[in-house]
Design a protein around this motif. Structure first.
Motif, PDB file in Angstrom:
ATOM      1  N   LEU A  21      -5.310  16.313   2.159  1.00 31.63           N
ATOM      2  CA  LEU A  21      -6.090  16.263   0.913  1.00 31.63           C
ATOM      3  C   LEU A  21      -6.834  17.560   0.594  1.00 31.63           C
ATOM      4  O   LEU A  21      -7.172  17.819  -0.558  1.00 31.63           O
ATOM      5  N   ALA A  77      -4.805   8.884   2.798  1.00 28.68           N
ATOM      6  CA  ALA A  77      -3.865   9.932   3.214  1.00 28.68           C
ATOM      7  C   ALA A  77      -3.095   9.539   4.471  1.00 28.68           C
ATOM      8  O   ALA A  77      -3.652   8.959   5.403  1.00 28.68           O
ATOM      9  N   LEU A  87       3.387   2.901   5.729  1.00 28.15           N
ATOM     10  CA  LEU A  87       2.090   2.919   6.427  1.00 28.15           C
ATOM     11  C   LEU A  87       0.919   2.887   5.449  1.00 28.15           C
ATOM     12  O   LEU A  87      -0.107   2.245   5.713  1.00 28.15           O
ATOM     13  N   PHE A 118       2.300   4.791  -6.216  1.00 23.65           N
ATOM     14  CA  PHE A 118       1.903   4.136  -4.961  1.00 23.65           C
ATOM     15  C   PHE A 118       0.867   3.038  -5.230  1.00 23.65           C
ATOM     16  O   PHE A 118       0.995   1.908  -4.751  1.00 23.65           O
TER      17      PHE A 118
END
Ligand code: COA
Length: 149
Positions: A21, A77, A87, A118
């Motif tokens: 990030l 993240a 995940l 996402f």
């Protein structure tokens, strides 16, 4: 895949936040305002006992959303080599299950443009117009409603 998710400290998030990030930025840039509040919770996803993904939830109200018990999802993240394996989904679901026990009514986030799909796959919707966060880029506010218990 052999993974587990557990609560971690704000500092522990930095090993994933930094490369994913805040690449190339000072490590201090991984300290987010609100990280150390009692109402903030950080989760880590461990693969073979190594931290592979992080997410943070903060009790924080958004002006566009008119609910009492709001949480903001931040610092989502997954290390690059582990992305695209489901995940991220596991981490969000784990966090949501915890926050339901805190009677969360709505979860929202400032989603980077590349992460909108996402979040949509995880049931979030866009509200309002796109906006720019300096040095990071275009974002959308996204939210997801929860049934009160
Ligand atoms: C965004 C991120 C957290 C997703 O985690 P992930 O483990 O790679 O995602 P998953 O494998 O769990 O994918 C979950 C779903 O989102 C979709 N998705 C994930 N990343 C995507 C991308 N970059 N573009 C389009 N769709 C994506 C997947 O297709 C999947 O859909 P499905 O459940 O219908 O199969 C991760 O890729 C990441 O860390 N990216 C860089 C940092 C970032 O942008 N964080 C968000 C800041 S707002």
């Amino acid at each position: 895949m052999n993974y587990y998710i557990q609560q971690i400290t704000a500092k522990e998030t930095h090993t994933v936040r930094h490369p994913i990030l805040r690449p190339g930025k000072p490590i201090d840039s991984c300290d987010f305002e609100g990280d150390y509040l009692e109402t903030t919770i950080h989760f880590g996803l461990f693969l073979d006992s190594k931290l592979a993904g992080v997410v943070t939830f903060m009790k924080n109200n958004h002006e566009l959303l008119h609910f009492k018990n709001q949480y903001q999802l931040r610092g989502m993240a997954i290390l690059k080599k582990f992305q695209g394996r489901g995940l991220g989904n596991h981490l969000i679901i784990h966090g949501e299950e915890f926050l339901k026990t805190q009677n969360m009514e709505i979860l929202w986030c400032n989603a980077r443009e590349i992460a909108v799909n996402f979040y949509e796959r995880n049931g979030f919707k866009i509200i309002g117009e796109a906006f720019t966060i300096p040095e990071i880029g275009l974002h959308y506010v996204m939210y997801k409603l929860f049934e009160p218990r």
